[in-house]
Design an enzyme around this catalytic site. Structure first.
Site, PDB file in Angstrom:
ATOM      1  N   CYS A   7      13.471  49.890  -7.293  1.00  0.00           N
ATOM      2  CA  CYS A   7      13.534  49.945  -8.762  1.00  0.00           C
ATOM      3  C   CYS A   7      14.458  51.083  -9.205  1.00  0.00           C
ATOM      4  CB  CYS A   7      12.121  50.151  -9.327  1.00  0.00           C
ATOM      5  SG  CYS A   7      12.107  50.596 -11.072  1.00  0.00           S
ATOM      6  N   CYS A  10      12.524  53.936 -10.881  1.00  0.00           N
ATOM      7  CA  CYS A  10      11.788  54.745  -9.887  1.00  0.00           C
ATOM      8  C   CYS A  10      12.757  55.669  -9.150  1.00  0.00           C
ATOM      9  CB  CYS A  10      11.078  53.845  -8.872  1.00  0.00           C
ATOM     10  SG  CYS A  10       9.596  53.038  -9.490  1.00  0.00           S
ATOM     11  N   ASP A  33      19.669  57.001 -22.411  1.00  0.00           N
ATOM     12  CA  ASP A  33      20.194  55.695 -22.025  1.00  0.00           C
ATOM     13  C   ASP A  33      21.679  55.812 -21.698  1.00  0.00           C
ATOM     14  OD1 ASP A  33      19.072  52.541 -22.661  1.00  0.00           O
ATOM     15  OD2 ASP A  33      21.211  52.838 -22.298  1.00  0.00           O
ATOM     16  N   HIS A  49       5.284  53.050 -11.106  1.00  0.00           N
ATOM     17  CA  HIS A  49       5.995  51.785 -11.332  1.00  0.00           C
ATOM     18  C   HIS A  49       5.058  50.767 -11.990  1.00  0.00           C
ATOM     19  CE1 HIS A  49       9.059  48.748 -10.941  1.00  0.00           C
ATOM     20  NE2 HIS A  49       8.102  47.910 -10.562  1.00  0.00           N
ATOM     21  N   ASN A  89      11.201  46.031 -24.858  1.00  0.00           N
ATOM     22  CA  ASN A  89      11.573  44.676 -24.483  1.00  0.00           C
ATOM     23  C   ASN A  89      10.672  44.235 -23.332  1.00  0.00           C
ATOM     24  OD1 ASN A  89      13.738  44.615 -26.325  1.00  0.00           O
ATOM     25  ND2 ASN A  89      15.055  45.692 -24.875  1.00  0.00           N
ATOM     26  N   HIS A 100      10.887  47.942 -15.146  1.00  0.00           N
ATOM     27  CA  HIS A 100      10.018  49.133 -15.074  1.00  0.00           C
ATOM     28  C   HIS A 100       9.740  49.458 -16.531  1.00  0.00           C
ATOM     29  CE1 HIS A 100       9.022  53.245 -13.075  1.00  0.00           C
ATOM     30  NE2 HIS A 100       8.696  53.370 -14.366  1.00  0.00           N
ATOM     31  N   HIS A 102       9.414  50.564 -20.107  1.00  0.00           N
ATOM     32  CA  HIS A 102      10.107  51.663 -20.786  1.00  0.00           C
ATOM     33  C   HIS A 102      10.087  51.444 -22.281  1.00  0.00           C
ATOM     34  CE1 HIS A 102      13.123  48.622 -19.637  1.00  0.00           C
ATOM     35  NE2 HIS A 102      13.735  48.912 -20.775  1.00  0.00           N
ATOM     36  N   HIS A 104      12.238  52.339 -25.597  1.00  0.00           N
ATOM     37  CA  HIS A 104      13.476  52.868 -26.163  1.00  0.00           C
ATOM     38  C   HIS A 104      13.123  53.675 -27.415  1.00  0.00           C
ATOM     39  CE1 HIS A 104      16.388  50.015 -24.134  1.00  0.00           C
ATOM     40  NE2 HIS A 104      15.267  49.322 -23.988  1.00  0.00           N
TER      41      HIS A 104
END
Ligand code: AMP
Length: 115
Positions: A7, A10, A33, A49, A89, A100, A102, A104
C-alpha cells in the site's frame, strides 16, 4: 498494527516513500497531497491499514473523532481561516484511487484547481 506492504500510503507512513508531512501522532499521519486541488490540500490517514470507509467499524470511532478534531486545527495552522472542504472518496463509484482510508482536507483562497 495492520500494515499492507504493497500500500502506497502504508509505505508513506513507514518513510519508504517520501511525503511532505503535516502532522503525526501514534495513530494518525497527515501529509500534503502530491496533486493539490487547493492552495492547502492535506490527506489525513490512520497509520493502520484500513482499506476504505466500508472497512471502518465501531472500533475506529475514537480515531475518526480525533481526525475530525484535527482538521480545523491543521487548517488554522496552515493559515486557512476562510473555510475548507473535507472529502472522503469510497470505492469505485466514489472514485477512490488509493485503497487506504483517507480524508482530504482542502482550503485556502479561491480559485482552486478543482473541487
Ligand atoms: P482518492 O481519489 O480519494 O483515493 O485520492 C487519492 C489522493 O492521493 C489523490 O488526491 C492523489 O493526488 C494523492 N496521492 C497519490 N499518491 C500520493 C503521494 N505519493 N503523495 C501524496 N499524495 C498522493
Amino acid at each position: 498494527m495492520h500494515r499492507d506492504p504493497s500500500c502506497i500510503f502504508c509505505r508513506i507512513v513507514a518513510g519508504e516513500i517520501p511525503s511532505r508531512k503535516a502532522y503525526e501522532d501514534e495513530e494518525l499521519f497527515v501529509f500534503h497531497d502530491i496533486a493539490p486541488w487547493a492552495p492547502v490540500h492535506v490527506l489525513m490517514i490512520p497509520k493502520e491499514h484500513i482499506a476504505g470507509f466500508y472497512d471502518v467499524t465501531d472500533a475506529h470511532t475514537a480515531m475518526l473523532g480525533r481526525m475530525m478534531a484535527l482538521a480545523p486545527r491543521l487548517m488554522r495552522e496552515h493559515g486557512v481561516t476562510n473555510g475548507f472542504r473535507t472529502l472522503v472518496n469510497t470505492g469505485q463509484d466514489g472514485r477512490q484511487e488509493v485503497p487506504h482510508f483517507h480524508v482530504h482536507v482542502m482550503g485556502g483562497p479561491r480559485p482552486w484547481v478543482k473541487g
